[in-house]
Design an enzyme around this catalytic site. Sequence first.
Site, short mmCIF file in Angstrom:
data_model
loop_
_atom_site.label_atom_id
_atom_site.label_comp_id
_atom_site.label_asym_id
_atom_site.label_seq_id
_atom_site.Cartn_x
_atom_site.Cartn_y
_atom_site.Cartn_z
N CYS A 1 -3.90 8.94 -10.61
CA CYS A 1 -5.50 8.15 -11.16
C CYS A 1 -4.51 8.19 -12.53
O CYS A 1 -3.33 8.58 -12.88
CB CYS A 1 -5.81 9.67 -12.08
SG CYS A 1 -6.76 10.31 -10.42
N GLU B 1 14.64 12.78 4.97
CA GLU B 1 14.62 11.50 4.33
C GLU B 1 13.88 10.31 5.21
O GLU B 1 12.66 9.54 4.76
CB GLU B 1 15.17 11.32 3.32
CG GLU B 1 14.88 10.55 2.26
CD GLU B 1 13.81 9.93 2.14
OE1 GLU B 1 12.91 11.38 1.88
OE2 GLU B 1 13.78 9.19 1.01
#
Length: 612
Positions: free
Chosen positions: A2, A481
């Site tokens: 947010c 990764e």
Amino acid sequence: MCGIVGYIGQREAEPILVEGLRRLEYRGYDSAGIATLTGPHLHLRKRAGRIADLAKFLGEKPAPGCHGISHTRWATHGPASDRNAHPHLSSDGSIAVVHNGVIENYSALKRQLQSEGITFHSDTDTEVIAHLIEQHYQGDLVDAVRIVLKLLKGTYGIAVVSTQHPDLLVGARLGSPLVVGIGAEENFLASDPSALIGQTQKVVYLQDGQMCILRPEAWHILDANHARIDATIHNIDWDPGESDKGDFEHHMLKEIYEQPEALENAMRGRLSDEDASAHFGGLNLDARQLRRAERFIFTACGTSYHAALVGEYLFEEFARIPVEVEYASELRYRNPPMERNTIVLAITQSGETADTLAALRESKRKGHRTLALCNVVGSTIAREADGGVYLHAGPEIGVASTKAFTNQVAVLTMLALYMGRMRNLSSLQGSRMIKEIRALPEILRRTLQCHDQVKEIAQKYHHVSNMLYLGRQYLFPAALEGALKLKEISYIHAEGYPAAEMKHGPIALVDENTPSVFLIPSGGVADKVMSNLEEIKARGGPVIAIAPEGDDELASHLLSRADDVVFVPQVPDYLQPMVAVVPLQLLAYQIALLRGCDVDKPRNLAKSVTVE
Ligand code: AGP
């Protein structure tokens, strides 16, 4: 995650608020909204979806006024919808609130408010804040906010405006970042200073428990006891161009290509030929204190966790110090026995990841020394750790982390050198390492030349549903990764495994539609990895090998066995993760493009995860 932007001043707020939200767009969100004031009138506009959807709505129905708040929401309580988007209003519509974080006791508060006859218009935890402020308002907005904050359990960064106070913007922070931007007869509020690029360079970081009171011509900060404090103003030195895509189609691609330069920045001034060692300005621990360290705990999430795993190999090999790597989300609730001389190192690009911050705070509370490797200057973790090292990777906008990973590994390599030189590395060994580390930026430039070949490989495999990534020792974290990169941006299921572990279960997944990406080391266990590769081939699995150039025997063997081989420059084992990860990043990128995915803003993900 947010984002919050607030403005109070002389200019129209709407374009400033929307532009600020756009700068936070990379953090991930699923709805957006804005509330502005003209005298006693509040103008609320909210839309599920992208900021472009909100901007279109504002085109039809503008939000006038020189005072307002705005928000991008990443759904936690209730789905992404117009009604759940922030801002949320009090029942009488006079108070508007935007909020980052999670109010843990919101259901009890909501039940209480409902029993008093309040109707809720959203599923969010945030709406309780607006109703509570209205309930406690007796003519002083700041006071009402202060009282309500005491009722909340959880984390928040909030911004509040009220039609009763057309010249006031109130902010407060607990566990969710908030920064005040200071201008001339105008002031700003944001959850991340990058929202203020091009507006002001002067910022004040709010600390937990503090509130800020902004008016067009004045601002001040209150501490937890409601006393005014002298806040430090920081000058942010940013280059607006750094956050643009330049000539690249996506931020992620730009950031992959920025890795050589980012590495140069991470090394600048830190390698010393004189001592055959490395130096760091901000560790706040002298050599004697570091010498006493008996153990390190590295804690991190996601890509940063993978960098930490490489760090474990590095510290154990060069500094001969025991290291444990812990997911921050686990460490924060575990209670592992930790010897007195244990140093806790938090590794994070954003410096705002909620789990990493909580693990750091818990370690501090127990009295341990804490250090941080952070990219974002002035971030909460950078400020709260006892000492640390900045990554100097520059802004990383793409949600999928790339250059932060290589810089994290590079900084960990230099730290291992520094710690090693205090313990068991000779000056000759130190000098050799410095030479090898210094060569890296140029090596990565050469590695990037594999891009065209990787594009062809992506063409062959972009339709698959599963992929395996296999590596050993230093290349095992690189395999993890590579798998994470693929799954987060292309939505293909991918698993990273130690190559030899594959035969203990995952080999059952292998068939002609499940390619395996093998990371081949130079020397060491290369032969063993080749045997693992044979095991996959024997079961009909396609193999893509990433292998070091310069070994003719290995090359001819690989070319006859693997379906595709990408040769990358040869480097010593401990530097291989930084080289091998480049084709893996490019492969994920190209596959995601071919599958039509939104590379920079993958579904469901946020750039910095500021909730638990
Ligand atoms: C990486 O590509 C991810 N998007 C994610 O795993 C990230 O690395 C993780 O959330 C940790 O973030 P941090 O480094 O900012 O703490």
